[in-house]
Design a protein around this motif. Structure first.
Motif, PDB file in Angstrom:
ATOM      1  N   GLY A   1     -33.310  72.050 -19.667  1.00 41.43           N
ATOM      2  CA  GLY A   1     -33.029  71.695 -18.290  1.00 41.43           C
ATOM      3  C   GLY A   1     -33.598  70.354 -17.885  1.00 41.43           C
ATOM      4  O   GLY A   1     -34.204  69.632 -18.688  1.00 41.43           O
ATOM      5  N   VAL A   2     -33.372  70.035 -16.616  1.00 42.42           N
ATOM      6  CA  VAL A   2     -33.829  68.785 -16.013  1.00 42.42           C
ATOM      7  C   VAL A   2     -34.541  69.113 -14.715  1.00 42.42           C
ATOM      8  O   VAL A   2     -34.037  69.915 -13.906  1.00 42.42           O
ATOM      9  N   LEU A   3     -35.704  68.541 -14.497  1.00 40.33           N
ATOM     10  CA  LEU A   3     -36.419  68.659 -13.223  1.00 40.33           C
ATOM     11  C   LEU A   3     -36.435  67.293 -12.558  1.00 40.33           C
ATOM     12  O   LEU A   3     -37.075  66.368 -13.044  1.00 40.33           O
ATOM     13  N   LYS A   4     -35.724  67.170 -11.450  1.00 38.45           N
ATOM     14  CA  LYS A   4     -35.724  65.914 -10.691  1.00 38.45           C
ATOM     15  C   LYS A   4     -36.702  66.082  -9.526  1.00 38.45           C
ATOM     16  O   LYS A   4     -36.321  66.371  -8.403  1.00 38.45           O
TER      17      LYS A   4
ATOM     18  N   ILE B   1     -30.453  72.341 -13.822  1.00 36.36           N
ATOM     19  CA  ILE B   1     -31.044  71.142 -13.205  1.00 36.36           C
ATOM     20  C   ILE B   1     -31.642  71.567 -11.875  1.00 36.36           C
ATOM     21  O   ILE B   1     -30.996  72.287 -11.104  1.00 36.36           O
ATOM     22  N   LEU B   2     -32.858  71.133 -11.610  1.00 35.90           N
ATOM     23  CA  LEU B   2     -33.448  71.312 -10.282  1.00 35.90           C
ATOM     24  C   LEU B   2     -33.576  69.943  -9.640  1.00 35.90           C
ATOM     25  O   LEU B   2     -34.237  69.058 -10.180  1.00 35.90           O
ATOM     26  N   TYR B   3     -32.885  69.784  -8.515  1.00 39.01           N
ATOM     27  CA  TYR B   3     -32.963  68.556  -7.731  1.00 39.01           C
ATOM     28  C   TYR B   3     -33.793  68.824  -6.481  1.00 39.01           C
ATOM     29  O   TYR B   3     -33.763  69.932  -5.930  1.00 39.01           O
ATOM     30  N   TRP B   4     -34.487  67.806  -6.007  1.00 38.30           N
ATOM     31  CA  TRP B   4     -35.138  67.932  -4.704  1.00 38.30           C
ATOM     32  C   TRP B   4     -34.330  67.175  -3.651  1.00 38.30           C
ATOM     33  O   TRP B   4     -33.742  67.764  -2.773  1.00 38.30           O
TER      34      TRP B   4
ATOM     35  N   GLU C   1     -25.105  68.451   3.262  1.00 40.87           N
ATOM     36  CA  GLU C   1     -25.823  68.188   4.510  1.00 40.87           C
ATOM     37  C   GLU C   1     -26.065  66.701   4.657  1.00 40.87           C
ATOM     38  O   GLU C   1     -26.160  65.967   3.673  1.00 40.87           O
ATOM     39  N   ALA C   2     -26.190  66.255   5.903  1.00 40.92           N
ATOM     40  CA  ALA C   2     -26.578  64.868   6.150  1.00 40.92           C
ATOM     41  C   ALA C   2     -27.945  64.619   5.522  1.00 40.92           C
ATOM     42  O   ALA C   2     -28.753  65.544   5.403  1.00 40.92           O
ATOM     43  N   PRO C   3     -28.216  63.393   5.065  1.00 34.04           N
ATOM     44  CA  PRO C   3     -29.491  63.101   4.407  1.00 34.04           C
ATOM     45  C   PRO C   3     -30.683  63.571   5.225  1.00 34.04           C
ATOM     46  O   PRO C   3     -30.765  63.332   6.428  1.00 34.04           O
ATOM     47  N   GLY C   4     -31.603  64.278   4.550  1.00 35.62           N
ATOM     48  CA  GLY C   4     -32.826  64.730   5.178  1.00 35.62           C
ATOM     49  C   GLY C   4     -32.740  66.068   5.889  1.00 35.62           C
ATOM     50  O   GLY C   4     -33.763  66.615   6.286  1.00 35.62           O
ATOM     51  N   CYS C   5     -31.536  66.633   6.034  1.00 33.22           N
ATOM     52  CA  CYS C   5     -31.406  67.911   6.743  1.00 33.22           C
ATOM     53  C   CYS C   5     -31.964  69.068   5.932  1.00 33.22           C
ATOM     54  O   CYS C   5     -32.617  69.957   6.466  1.00 33.22           O
ATOM     55  N   GLN C   6     -31.680  69.093   4.659  1.00 31.45           N
ATOM     56  CA  GLN C   6     -32.153  70.164   3.790  1.00 31.45           C
ATOM     57  C   GLN C   6     -32.262  69.624   2.378  1.00 31.45           C
ATOM     58  O   GLN C   6     -31.380  68.910   1.919  1.00 31.45           O
ATOM     59  N   GLU C   7     -33.349  69.979   1.711  1.00 31.69           N
ATOM     60  CA  GLU C   7     -33.564  69.483   0.353  1.00 31.69           C
ATOM     61  C   GLU C   7     -33.774  70.659  -0.591  1.00 31.69           C
ATOM     62  O   GLU C   7     -33.997  71.792  -0.185  1.00 31.69           O
ATOM     63  N   GLY C   8     -33.707  70.386  -1.869  1.00 22.71           N
ATOM     64  CA  GLY C   8     -33.917  71.402  -2.892  1.00 22.71           C
ATOM     65  C   GLY C   8     -32.616  72.054  -3.316  1.00 22.71           C
ATOM     66  O   GLY C   8     -31.873  72.575  -2.479  1.00 22.71           O
ATOM     67  N   LEU C   9     -32.318  72.003  -4.622  1.00 20.79           N
ATOM     68  CA  LEU C   9     -31.074  72.547  -5.135  1.00 20.79           C
ATOM     69  C   LEU C   9     -31.277  72.895  -6.607  1.00 20.79           C
ATOM     70  O   LEU C   9     -31.760  72.085  -7.383  1.00 20.79           O
ATOM     71  N   LEU C  10     -30.910  74.133  -6.953  1.00 20.87           N
ATOM     72  CA  LEU C  10     -30.990  74.569  -8.342  1.00 20.87           C
ATOM     73  C   LEU C  10     -29.576  74.843  -8.837  1.00 20.87           C
ATOM     74  O   LEU C  10     -28.805  75.556  -8.192  1.00 20.87           O
ATOM     75  N   VAL C  11     -29.248  74.267  -9.977  1.00 19.05           N
ATOM     76  CA  VAL C  11     -27.911  74.373 -10.572  1.00 19.05           C
ATOM     77  C   VAL C  11     -28.072  74.972 -11.957  1.00 19.05           C
ATOM     78  O   VAL C  11     -28.933  74.544 -12.725  1.00 19.05           O
ATOM     79  N   ALA C  12     -27.252  75.985 -12.275  1.00 20.60           N
ATOM     80  CA  ALA C  12     -27.351  76.628 -13.588  1.00 20.60           C
ATOM     81  C   ALA C  12     -25.965  77.006 -14.083  1.00 20.60           C
ATOM     82  O   ALA C  12     -25.011  77.136 -13.315  1.00 20.60           O
TER      83      ALA C  12
END
Length: 271
Positions: A158-161, A205-208, A240-251
């Protein structure tokens, strides 16, 4: 017809404004738009071409990365308009500037806050990805299905961003990720990274930070190929518009998503 037409628009805009400048950017064609973030004339020209032609197809607002950089209020259209186009004219600009091949040209159509269609064009390889809500995902016209993952987390890659996380959270994630086989640093381009899941080269991949033009195209691609893209609270991804919500896990698999979430976020044993 819409799916094919948008794919043509991205490829043609890339051929006109992006590809001729790859490894040939002139002095003054690279600018800093924010600390640590660059933009090129290729980004701006490609976005103008794509935006104009998308509005000709469907006359709704275009939320483009460079347009939002100039006018942040434009991103509110994601919440106030019934439909919008999302455009990332050069995803992976830092790679493009450095002469690395990992960059893409992307677009998505969002209706009522949900991504309903998406397109990714990878100019260097000439590979086209697309997805349509409820209808599937494709690579160069061939149906995509995420390969089944290995049963054991010890074999997952995986990838951790996590660059934008606070140091404590970053350290905790890295420690929990030791349960997996391998962590890749990523390709600095969502338009390259998401497709890797659909072909089995990455498991997760986990994105923030989740800027909508970066993640709407690939999230739909993975979901329609049988994987899962969801916020860290488990809710399906919505742009979402930038900064509204963060964090995303994709599998690559919904059940695998749950296990990765428990290991990464809760520190559970992979057994």
């Amino acid at each position: 017809m819409l799916m094919e037409k948008v794919a043509e628009i991205l490829a043609e805009a890339s051929a006109e404004a992006v590809e001729p400048r790859f490894r040939a950017l002139a002095a003054g064609e690279v600018m800093e738009k924010a600390p640590g973030e660059v933009v090129t004339v290729a980004d701006r020209e490609a976005e103008q071409i794509i935006s104009r032609r998308l509005r000709e197809l469907l006359p709704v607002p275009v939320v483009g990365e460079e347009a939002v950089s100039a006018d942040p209020e434009l991103a509110r259209s994601l919440h106030t308009e019934p439909a919008v186009w999302l455009v990332d004219p050069v995803d992976g600009t830092s790679n493009f500037v450095a002469g690395r091949p990992d960059f893409a040209v992307m677009a998505a159509l969002v209706r009522a806050g949900q991504t309903v269609a998406s397109w990714i064009w990878q100019p260097v390889t000439g590979t086209a990805y697309s997805a349509e809500l409820g209808a599937g995902a494709w690579r160069d016209g061939h149906r995509l299905t995420c390969p089944p993952p290995a049963a054991e987390p010890e074999k997952w890659r995986g990838v951790l961003k996590s660059r934008f996380l606070d140091p404590a959270a970053h350290h905790r994630l890295r420690a929990n990720a030791r349960a997996f086989d391998h962590l890749d640093p990523g390709r600095s381009s969502a338009g390259i990274e998401y497709p890797l899941i659909t072909v089995g080269e990455q498991d997760f991949i986990l994105y923030w930070r989740t800027l909508p033009w970066d993640h709407a195209p690939g999230s739909l691609l993975v979901s329609e190929a049988g994987g899962r893209s969801a916020r860290l609270d488990g809710l399906p991804y919505r742009p979402e518009a930038p900064g509204c919500q963060e964090g995303l896990l994709v599998a690559a698999d919904p059940e695998q998503w749950e296990r990765i979430h428990r290991i990464l976020l809760d520190g559970d044993s992979p057994a």
